[in-house]
Write an enzyme that holds these catalytic residues in place. Sequence first.
Site, mmCIF file in Angstrom:
data_model
loop_
_atom_site.group_PDB
_atom_site.id
_atom_site.type_symbol
_atom_site.label_atom_id
_atom_site.label_comp_id
_atom_site.label_asym_id
_atom_site.label_seq_id
_atom_site.Cartn_x
_atom_site.Cartn_y
_atom_site.Cartn_z
ATOM 1 N N TYR A 189 31.763 56.402 7.733
ATOM 2 C CA TYR A 189 32.420 55.090 7.703
ATOM 3 C C TYR A 189 33.221 54.846 9.000
ATOM 4 C CZ TYR A 189 35.810 51.489 6.427
ATOM 5 O OH TYR A 189 36.604 50.364 6.436
ATOM 6 N N TYR A 241 38.097 38.207 3.634
ATOM 7 C CA TYR A 241 39.066 38.793 2.697
ATOM 8 C C TYR A 241 39.810 37.716 1.921
ATOM 9 C CZ TYR A 241 37.945 42.544 5.824
ATOM 10 O OH TYR A 241 37.251 43.436 6.582
ATOM 11 N N VAL A 259 38.667 43.972 12.496
ATOM 12 C CA VAL A 259 39.961 44.103 13.193
ATOM 13 C C VAL A 259 39.806 44.395 14.686
ATOM 14 C CG1 VAL A 259 41.526 44.712 11.295
ATOM 15 C CG2 VAL A 259 40.209 46.516 12.424
HETATM 16 O O1 DON Z 1 38.823 50.780 7.719
HETATM 17 C C1 DON Z 1 39.472 50.079 8.479
HETATM 18 O O2 DON Z 1 40.635 49.761 8.244
HETATM 19 C C2 DON Z 1 38.805 49.577 9.745
HETATM 20 N N1 DON Z 1 37.882 50.542 10.244
HETATM 21 C C3 DON Z 1 38.075 48.293 9.472
HETATM 22 C C4 DON Z 1 38.954 47.207 8.879
HETATM 23 C C5 DON Z 1 38.631 45.841 9.336
HETATM 24 O O3 DON Z 1 37.931 45.619 10.295
HETATM 25 C C6 DON Z 1 39.295 44.731 8.604
HETATM 26 N N2 DON Z 1 38.931 43.453 9.179
HETATM 27 N N3 DON Z 1 39.381 42.467 9.497
#
Ligand code: DON
Length: 305
Positions: A189, A241, A259
């Site tokens: 992941y 989200y 993100v």
């Molecule tokens: O798991 C995480 O928190 C990050 N690798 C991905 C989260 C993410 O991109 C949320 N998006 N806006």
Amino acid sequence: MEKLLEDILEKNKILTNKGKVADYIPALKKANPEDLGICIFDIDGHVYKIGDYNKKFTIQSISKVITLMIVLKDLGEEIVFNKVGVEGTNDDFDSLYKLDMPNVDKPANPMINAGAIVTTSLIKGGSSEEKFNKFLNFLKKITSNNNLVVNKEVYLSEKETGHKNRAMAYLMKSKGLLEGDVEEILDIYFKQCSIEVDCEDLGNIALTLAADGKNLKTGKEIVSKGIARTARTIMASSGMYNGSGNFAIDVGFPAKSGVGGGILGVVPNKMGIGVYSPALDLKGNPIAAIGVLKDLSKKLDLSIY
Ligand code: DON
């Protein structure tokens, strides 16, 4: 169209200083908050690029759409949606408290972190290397980009600091939602989230989804029409989200944010859009990229609702 994009870029540049670059993954802090880039592929073969469209950033949560398509292709909806739901949620993307509620038996959807960890655990393969390569090869195919690589610094940074993802994964393991080694699943992941892409890569993924799963250049099917439709539908309800409702009103087509600053926008049968702006709003969504999509949707009447 070029003039329109210039105006939209200039107008939304101002928004970049209203957001903040992600810092909970320390290596992401290095991004330039003022960056803004757009790449649009339309269904007739036109390409429009402007601003920082060729800057690299990590795909982050946009990878969740890719994982979803891979496991739907291999296992089908029944098996996948038995382990992860398809409902929107008003909780943050990294929320975990509901997983411990008495009558909750699975994460709300595959776009929040918990749901995506479940879908990653469902990728088939004999070893974790094989599973990750399956992901990477699918991503290479759908972006038509053979040069994709993991940003090692971001990967290691998240692996070291991803305590909340680790907590939710172990909680899900205790509930029988994850098969296999938790650290191994998390490793895949973290790696899938750390692959570097640019707006053009996102535009290509989006165009394939807009074209019902077909690569328009080769005519080859990457995923079935049904899988493309399911992916678009889940993006529409959960891709942004707990900002998905507002996004549906303001923009009105399926999208997925990360993100790292990317947003993938899909206008069915019309265009695929990739936007990059690493400064994020309070919900972790790229603030200026949302502004760009709002303006594009308004000017070109792109809402599907
Ligand atoms: O798991 C995480 O928190 C990050 N690798 C991905 C989260 C993410 O991109 C949320 N998006 N806006």
